[in-house]
Write an enzyme that holds these catalytic residues in place. Structure first.
Site, short mmCIF file in Angstrom:
data_model
loop_
_atom_site.label_atom_id
_atom_site.label_comp_id
_atom_site.label_asym_id
_atom_site.label_seq_id
_atom_site.Cartn_x
_atom_site.Cartn_y
_atom_site.Cartn_z
N ASP A 86 34.94 39.90 36.05
CA ASP A 86 35.98 38.74 36.40
C ASP A 86 37.35 39.42 36.22
O ASP A 86 38.26 38.88 36.93
CB ASP A 86 35.74 38.14 35.09
N GLU A 110 30.17 38.22 39.64
CA GLU A 110 31.15 39.19 38.79
C GLU A 110 30.58 40.48 38.20
O GLU A 110 31.13 41.43 38.16
CB GLU A 110 31.73 38.07 37.77
#
Length: 223
Positions: A42, A114
């Protein structure tokens, strides 16, 4: 081999396949899952997209850059990428998640993207991870333009009402269902100029509020 096909879709060949396997493993499938990788990925994704936008739009202000980045890194956008890669076919899920169709769920798909970004970073370093993000996002980045279109529904609704000197909307949580890691929020949105109460649903309070605000905007702009 299945993972060979996936790596071709990702346009990246792993030196250490263990990183990819972990990135594909949901917490429901075992202890060594992709949650920590998701956390790292992320941050890398936000930096990579921020860097790309900063370089592409030298005249855009901070707010415009932030809104464009939010559009590109949100769950729905990541889920679109995941479906392009066919990640649902390769993910390792527990029996319960498989039965409930977890391989189709946007939150699980986006988390997996991610995690794969972090896996590439661990496998080949930051420059390669950023390069891959830019490759995957090249079409989406080409479509981006600074401006109101990137503002989220809550911001647009607030500006719509402020521009007409009307009271701001009120949001209220109506219901929360599910366990802490897999909750569904139901939120109401009311504005003074409409009698109707709009109900938004999402995997977080913020997402539910955005969903409700979007409905209000749709009603206001079709009146």
């Amino acid at each position: 081999m299945q993972l060979e096909r996936l790596q071709k879709k990702l346009s990246y060949q792993f030196t250490n396949l263990d990183y990819l396997l972990q990135a594909l493993t949901h917490r429901s499938a075992g202890a060594k899952n992709n949650e920590r990788l998701e956390f790292l990925g992320d941050s890398i994704l936000n930096f990579a997209i921020g860097k790309a936008l900063f370089e592409k739009f030298p005249k855009a202000n901070e707010g415009e850059l932030s809104r464009m980045r939010a559009t590109l890194v949100r769950e729905q956008t990541l889920a679109i990428l995941a479906r392009q890669f066919g990640l649902g076919e390769y993910m390792r899920l527990g029996a319960g998640e498989l039965k409930s169709g977890g391989y189709r769920r946007e939150s699980i798909l986006s988390d997996c993207v991610e995690a794969i970004i972090a896996a590439i970073y661990l496998d080949a370093g930051m420059d390669k991870a950023i390069e891959q993000v830019h490759l995957w996002y090249q079409d989406l980045l080409a479509e981006m333009k600074p401006g109101d279109a990137q503002k989220d529904p809550k911001t647009r609704l607030q500006e719509f009402l402020q521009g007409r000197k009307l009271p701001l909307p009120t949001y209220e949580v109506l219901d929360i269902k599910g366990e802490a890691h897999n909750q569904t929020f139901k939120v109401t949105c009311k504005i003074e100029m409409l009698e109707e109460i709009f109900i938004g649903i999402g995997t977080s309070r913020r997402k539910a509020e955005q969903n409700a605000a979007e409905q209000v905007l749709a009603k206001l702009t079709t009146k």
